[in-house]
Every structure is written in C-alpha cells, then in structure tokens.
Design a protein around this motif. Structure first.
Motif, mmCIF file in Angstrom:
data_model
loop_
_atom_site.group_PDB
_atom_site.id
_atom_site.type_symbol
_atom_site.label_atom_id
_atom_site.label_comp_id
_atom_site.label_asym_id
_atom_site.label_seq_id
_atom_site.Cartn_x
_atom_site.Cartn_y
_atom_site.Cartn_z
ATOM 1 N N ARG A 454 -4.074 4.194 14.501
ATOM 2 C CA ARG A 454 -4.605 5.511 14.851
ATOM 3 C C ARG A 454 -3.998 6.580 13.951
ATOM 4 O O ARG A 454 -2.823 6.540 13.612
ATOM 5 C CB ARG A 454 -4.262 5.791 16.317
ATOM 6 N N LYS A 455 -4.827 7.566 13.599
ATOM 7 C CA LYS A 455 -4.304 8.714 12.852
ATOM 8 C C LYS A 455 -3.487 9.582 13.800
ATOM 9 O O LYS A 455 -3.791 9.652 14.992
ATOM 10 C CB LYS A 455 -5.451 9.508 12.218
ATOM 11 N N THR A 456 -2.470 10.243 13.272
ATOM 12 C CA THR A 456 -1.530 10.961 14.134
ATOM 13 C C THR A 456 -2.243 11.953 15.047
ATOM 14 O O THR A 456 -2.018 11.978 16.253
ATOM 15 C CB THR A 456 -0.482 11.697 13.272
ATOM 16 N N SER A 457 -3.101 12.795 14.475
ATOM 17 C CA SER A 457 -3.862 13.768 15.271
ATOM 18 C C SER A 457 -4.922 14.392 14.366
ATOM 19 O O SER A 457 -4.961 14.112 13.160
ATOM 20 C CB SER A 457 -2.936 14.867 15.812
ATOM 21 N N ALA A 458 -5.756 15.265 14.936
ATOM 22 C CA ALA A 458 -6.771 15.945 14.121
ATOM 23 C C ALA A 458 -6.114 16.859 13.085
ATOM 24 O O ALA A 458 -6.618 17.044 11.982
ATOM 25 C CB ALA A 458 -7.704 16.746 15.026
ATOM 26 N N GLU A 459 -4.958 17.441 13.456
ATOM 27 C CA GLU A 459 -4.257 18.342 12.537
ATOM 28 C C GLU A 459 -3.461 17.552 11.498
ATOM 29 O O GLU A 459 -3.013 18.109 10.503
ATOM 30 C CB GLU A 459 -3.280 19.266 13.286
ATOM 31 N N SER A 460 -3.262 16.262 11.763
ATOM 32 C CA SER A 460 -2.501 15.407 10.841
ATOM 33 C C SER A 460 -3.231 14.073 10.693
ATOM 34 O O SER A 460 -2.825 13.059 11.253
ATOM 35 C CB SER A 460 -1.086 15.189 11.398
ATOM 36 N N PRO A 461 -4.368 14.071 9.963
ATOM 37 C CA PRO A 461 -5.208 12.868 9.923
ATOM 38 C C PRO A 461 -4.681 11.805 8.955
ATOM 39 O O PRO A 461 -5.320 11.458 7.970
ATOM 40 C CB PRO A 461 -6.560 13.423 9.457
ATOM 41 N N PHE A 462 -3.466 11.281 9.238
ATOM 42 C CA PHE A 462 -2.855 10.288 8.367
ATOM 43 C C PHE A 462 -2.351 9.116 9.207
ATOM 44 O O PHE A 462 -2.061 9.275 10.387
ATOM 45 C CB PHE A 462 -1.700 10.915 7.563
ATOM 46 N N GLN A 463 -2.239 7.955 8.554
ATOM 47 C CA GLN A 463 -1.817 6.731 9.252
ATOM 48 C C GLN A 463 -0.409 6.340 8.779
ATOM 49 O O GLN A 463 -0.258 5.791 7.684
ATOM 50 C CB GLN A 463 -2.811 5.601 8.964
ATOM 51 N N PRO A 464 0.623 6.616 9.587
ATOM 52 C CA PRO A 464 2.005 6.360 9.149
ATOM 53 C C PRO A 464 2.287 4.932 8.646
ATOM 54 O O PRO A 464 2.961 4.785 7.628
ATOM 55 C CB PRO A 464 2.837 6.693 10.398
ATOM 56 N N PRO A 465 1.760 3.845 9.297
ATOM 57 C CA PRO A 465 2.053 2.505 8.752
ATOM 58 C C PRO A 465 1.561 2.335 7.316
ATOM 59 O O PRO A 465 2.210 1.696 6.491
ATOM 60 C CB PRO A 465 1.310 1.557 9.702
ATOM 61 N N LEU A 466 0.392 2.932 7.009
ATOM 62 C CA LEU A 466 -0.164 2.796 5.664
ATOM 63 C C LEU A 466 0.617 3.634 4.654
ATOM 64 O O LEU A 466 0.730 3.264 3.474
ATOM 65 C CB LEU A 466 -1.655 3.190 5.653
ATOM 66 N N GLU A 467 1.158 4.775 5.121
ATOM 67 C CA GLU A 467 1.999 5.584 4.233
ATOM 68 C C GLU A 467 3.288 4.841 3.898
ATOM 69 O O GLU A 467 3.789 4.909 2.774
ATOM 70 C CB GLU A 467 2.320 6.938 4.888
ATOM 71 N N LEU A 468 3.817 4.103 4.878
ATOM 72 C CA LEU A 468 5.021 3.296 4.645
ATOM 73 C C LEU A 468 4.726 2.196 3.620
ATOM 74 O O LEU A 468 5.529 1.960 2.704
ATOM 75 C CB LEU A 468 5.491 2.667 5.960
ATOM 76 N N ILE A 469 3.563 1.543 3.765
ATOM 77 C CA ILE A 469 3.173 0.477 2.831
ATOM 78 C C ILE A 469 3.054 1.038 1.409
ATOM 79 O O ILE A 469 3.504 0.422 0.441
ATOM 80 C CB ILE A 469 1.821 -0.166 3.269
ATOM 81 N N ARG A 470 2.471 2.240 1.281
ATOM 82 C CA ARG A 470 2.311 2.831 -0.058
ATOM 83 C C ARG A 470 3.667 3.183 -0.680
ATOM 84 O O ARG A 470 3.893 2.984 -1.877
ATOM 85 C CB ARG A 470 1.423 4.083 0.001
ATOM 86 N N LEU A 471 4.575 3.696 0.142
ATOM 87 C CA LEU A 471 5.931 3.994 -0.339
ATOM 88 C C LEU A 471 6.590 2.719 -0.876
ATOM 89 O O LEU A 471 7.214 2.717 -1.949
ATOM 90 C CB LEU A 471 6.770 4.579 0.806
ATOM 91 N N TRP A 472 6.407 1.623 -0.150
ATOM 92 C CA TRP A 472 6.976 0.331 -0.537
ATOM 93 C C TRP A 472 6.369 -0.156 -1.858
ATOM 94 O O TRP A 472 7.085 -0.575 -2.777
ATOM 95 C CB TRP A 472 6.730 -0.655 0.605
ATOM 96 N N LEU A 473 5.037 -0.072 -1.979
ATOM 97 C CA LEU A 473 4.375 -0.550 -3.194
ATOM 98 C C LEU A 473 4.734 0.306 -4.405
ATOM 99 O O LEU A 473 4.865 -0.202 -5.518
ATOM 100 C CB LEU A 473 2.851 -0.569 -2.999
ATOM 101 N N ASP A 474 4.879 1.619 -4.197
ATOM 102 C CA ASP A 474 5.142 2.521 -5.324
ATOM 103 C C ASP A 474 6.589 2.489 -5.787
ATOM 104 O O ASP A 474 6.869 2.577 -6.979
ATOM 105 C CB ASP A 474 4.778 3.969 -4.950
#
Length: 558
Positions: A454-474
């Motif tokens: 789930r995205k955090t909220s309408a004001e924060s339309p981001f998915q924290p698990p996927l942001e963590l995965i991107r940090l790891w890959l980068d």
C-alpha cells in the motif's frame, strides 16, 4: 575557477568511461554554482536522466581537485546517502521509547551530529535520494532556511556547519509543499537532452574500443533497428507496464551481454572472415532486441511489431512470428521454440504442481535464466494466470549449486522494516559492515506481487518497501536500523513478479522500475491451451474402455 572544475569533471568522466555530454557537464556546473550560494539544493528530473551521475562525478571531481591538483580552495567531498521513504519517521529523526522514555537517535540525526561535530574541513554532503513529501520534509524547514538548525522533538538543536550541505535527488515535486520548494536551489535535468545514446557509446567503448570496426557496426545496428522499433512501438503498441526508451535499451544491452558469449558462438577469431562474425552478431542482436525492447508489449502489440521487424530484418523464416524463434548456437540459425519442447509425461505430483512445457514456458524460461545467471535484476510482468510465479520458481529450482534462493510474498501491509528483516534473516555477517548469503553463495531473492504494498497515503503516494529495494540496488546496501550505520549487502540479486496495475495493485515508481529488465508473459495461444489440457487428460483416460481412450484430444479442443 569553472575552467579548473570543468577539466577535473571531464577527467572523472574519462576515468569512468562516460561521455562528455555538454548538457551533463552543464548540469554539474549549475549544481556547483548553486552550492556556492545555497546550502540546500535539489536535482530534479525523470528517471535515467543523469542525476546520480551528475552529483557523484562532481563530488569525485572536487575531491580530485583537492588531492591531485592541490588547488587551495578545493576540499575532499564525503557523501552520506539516505532514502527518507525507505525508513519510518521515527527511524529518520529519532524517537522516545514509550516504556522507558529513553531517547534513541534516528539515522539522519546520527549523521547530522557526526558531521556537525567533525573538526575536519572536508565537505560533507547529506544526499536524500528519494521522494520528497510534506510528511518528512516539513521537519527540515529550519535546516533548509537561514536558521540552519535541525530541531528534534527531544529539544536537541544540531547546527548545519559551513562544511555541510544538503542535496535532494528527486523525480518530481508533485507532493512537495511550496515552503520546501522556495527554500532550495533547483537544478532541473531534462531526460530528452542526453537520451540513451551516450550510454550505448560508453558500453561499446568498454566492449570493443571506439576505433574498431565493431564499434561502427554496432552503432549501425542501433541506428537501423532500435531507433525505428522504439518510434514504432511508441505510436502503435500498448505496454501493460510501460517502460521508458532508455530502460528498454538498458535491457537490450544487459540481455546481449548475457547471451553474446563465446559459448554461443559470438567470438571473433583472429584472421577469420569478419563478414561471418558480423552476420552472427546481427542475429544475436535482433534476438535480444525481440526479448528486451519488444518484450514488454501485449499480444496485439507483438503482432504489430512482428510485421514491422520483418520489414527491416529478412533473416527470420516466413512462418510464425519473430517471438516463436530462438537462435541455435551450433547452427547460428533461427529455429522454432516448438522444436525444443519434449513430450510431457505425468509424474506422481499434485495437480497444482504440474507444469506442462509449452512454447511460452520454454522461451520465457530461457530469457529469464540467461538474465539471472548474468547477475541482472528481472521484473516478470503479465496478467493473472499467465504462469509468472510457476516460471520463476521452476527457474530457481534449476539454478546451479552456487546459488541459493529466498521467496517473499508482498501484501498490502508489507513494510520496509519487515522486508529488510526477512532478507537479512537469510544472510550472515561477512565483516564489520558487510553481510552476505550463508555458505558464501549467490542469493536470488524472488519477490512476488511486487506492486501490491500500500502507498503511505494520498499526500505521500510512495511504497516504502520498493524504495528500500531501490536504495539496495543503487548503493549496494541499506542502514542498520538499530545502530544507524550503513550496512553493505553482498552477492544478491532480485527477481520480481507482478500483474499490471489494477484494483489493489499500484503503479510502481519509475525510478524503481528502471532498475529491472522487464519480461512480459502473454496469455498462451489456443493451440498451447489445448496442448496443456490434452497432455494432462490423455494419460488419465488410458485406463478406460477403448471407446473413451482416444477422446482426450477432442475433449481438449471442445
């Protein structure tokens, strides 16, 4: 002074075999000039436009000016990277323990204190490589304006010293507040300025050198095939999970590197006829083009692209589509996938574990395993029921001994903390700040339902698990949430599967998606569906009367 900086920037680009593109150098100089007057700056631009390359090269160039050129005003640059959406607010800034009322510092406050207390003159850049939204950025207002003080809820006031600077790397500012935007210097990098061609030139320079005849031959292939196919695809085809042109070209290069090997006959022998070599190269290039640039479209798009590619390339046999052929490494000729499929015999396995080999399973398995064995990240897309999970699981079971696997099922309630702890559970400590898979193996992490958190909220339309995965890959790791220190994660890669965004499935961040090779699983054709049911039904009927025995085929067709 910009003259010395420009020389140093160009030297760093040459060292990393990157292209000295005018717009990239211009954006670095803009960032440098903006940092002279502002302590807080934002690099804004679409994914794969060169934001990371810009700040990393500028930091390396300034460090080289200090160390190598001994320029008086230049200082060494140290960078600290955080993705603020990969961790919770309390892990970012710190929080009170509700039982003991003890204060525990967060990751950002720990880095801030360490930088503020340092007595060295080195430049310290705190880089926020992640989305900006009002939930976390509002607490930074006192740092971003002229007060330059980070105020925490326990009353700590940490100053931003003259050697410290904040740098935000974001795709857009759609949910940022005006108060945030007005406090920062903006450097916008347009993705259309550079495009994907500099990336291709850098790859070819590493592969065969700029002066070789191979270089010009490959450039001609990109001109003849890739540009035309990308232009046609944009106008005439639909992608269930859209990918950018740059992402498609990156996928093509990754697949070509995985398949164009001496084992597959792509080797230039000294004294041999170059015409034969170039003919083989072109065939492998076109095969990889089909399964990268053309792999994300739906069934209708595949038919359109088949007709279009045949107009440019006449090597394919006339029957069936270009997706129905593979390149035989021994003959270096196109053969039907159908010829690779063996007759299926029933074994004592439950019905839900039965996998009848079809053209779809054969070709998707071949492309997927080639990419995984070459160390690439793969995203398998496709509607429900196209066999994504079964495909990946069968691939994981057949991996060589040196590989191990871990399966995660994402749900709407999955958090980045849970994701991190599950992956770390399959790891062992290698050294002080490094962890890796147990037994010294290569870990393939399979994430199913990748787009469902789930995205955090309408004001924060981001998915924290996927942001963590991107940090790891980068950046090759993430933060230890207890010790607030960086931890490298070694010898790991990701294969993920997801259905196109519908219902509870979200549209994932383009920055995360661009890190993967996308492979789209289409629905099997009618002939393949008949084959599946007939293969399962016919052995079941062999114990019946002679009248019933031969009815497996007609029932499946019905």
């Amino acid at each position: 002074e910009n003259g010395a900086l420009k020389i140093s920037v160009e030297r760093e680009l040459d060292r990393n075999v990157l292209q000295k593109h005018p717009s990239l150098i211009e954006s670095m100089i803009q960032l440098y000039n903006s940092q002279l007057t502002r302590h807080c700056n934002m690099l804004v631009g679409n994914t794969l436009c060169g934001k990371s390359t810009a700040w990393k090269t500028l930091a390396a160039a300034k460090t080289a000016m200090s160390k190598e050129d001994q320029i008086a005003d230049a200082e060494i640059v140290n960078t600290f990277v955080i993705n603020p959406k990969a961790i919770s607010m309390s892990e970012l800034y710190g929080e009170y323990d509700l039982q003991t009322f003890e204060w525990a510092d967060g990751i950002l406050s720990t880095i801030f204190k360490r930088c503020a207390e340092s007595d060295r003159n080195d430049e310290k850049w705190i880089v926020f490589d992640g989305p900006v939204d009002a939930m976390w950025i509002e607490s930074m207002n006192s740092v971003m304006d002229d007060n330059k003080i980070l105020t925490l809820i326990n009353g700590d006031r940490i100053p931003l010293t003259n050697s410290m600077a904040l740098l935000f790397e974001v795709e857009d500012l759609a949910v940022a507040s005006p108060a945030t935007v007005s406090r920062a210097g903006m450097i916008y990098i347009d993705s259309s300025d550079m495009g994907w061609e500099p990336y291709v030139i850098s790859w070819l320079t590493k592969r065969c050198g700029k002066e070789s005849d191979e270089f010009s031959f490959y450039m001609d292939l990109f001109e003849r095939y890739v540009k035309k196919v990308l232009a046609f695809k944009e106008k005439n085809c639909k992608e269930p999970v859209p990918i950018t042109d740059f992402n498609a070209v990156k996928s093509l290069i990754a697949l070509y590197d995985a398949l164009a090997t001496p084992e597959n006959g792509v080797e230039r022998e000294e004294g041999a006829d170059s015409t034969t070599f170039f003919r083989v190269v072109e065939k492998w290039f076109v095969f990889c083009l089909v399964w990268s640039v053309m792999a994300a479209v739906d069934e209708k798009g595949r038919r359109s692209l088949d007709h279009f590619l045949r107009d440019i390339e006449t090597n394919f046999p006339p029957t069936y589509t270009v997706y129905d052929y593979f390149l035989d490494p021994k003959k270096q000729e196109f053969e039907l996938w159908e010829s690779k499929i063996t007759n299926w015999r029933p074994r004592n396995v439950p019905l839900n574990k039965v996998l009848v080999p079809t053209v779809d399973t054969a070709r998707n398995y071949y492309v997927l395993s080639s990419l995984v064995l070459a160390g690439n990240q793969v995203l398998v897309g496709g509607s429900t029921g196209t066999g994504k999970t079964v495909l990946v699981q069968s691939m994981l079971e057949k991996l060589p001994e040196k590989y191990s696997s871990l399966k995660l099922n994402f749900s709407s309630a999955t958090s980045s903390d849970t994701t991190q702890s599950i992956i770390e559970g399959a790891m062992e400590k290698r050294s002080k700040d490094k962890i890796g898979p147990t037994g010294g193996k290569q870990l393939v992490v399979f994430i199913d339902d990748f787009n469902i958190p789930r995205k955090t909220s309408a004001e924060s339309p981001f998915q924290p698990p996927l942001e963590l995965i991107r940090l790891w890959l980068d950046y090759g790791g993430w933060y230890d949430r207890q010790k607030c220190s960086w931890r490298f994660v070694l010898d790991s890669q990701i294969v993920s599967a997801m259905a196109p965004p519908t219902g509870g499935r979200e549209i994932i961040s383009r920055r995360t998606q661009s890190r993967f090779n996308l492979l789209h699983c289409t629905h099997p054709s009618d002939s393949q569906v008949i084959r599946i049911f007939q293969s399962i039904l016919t052995p079941k009927l062999k114990d019946f009367d002679s009248e019933v025995k031969p009815m497996g085929g007609p029932i499946a067709k019905a």
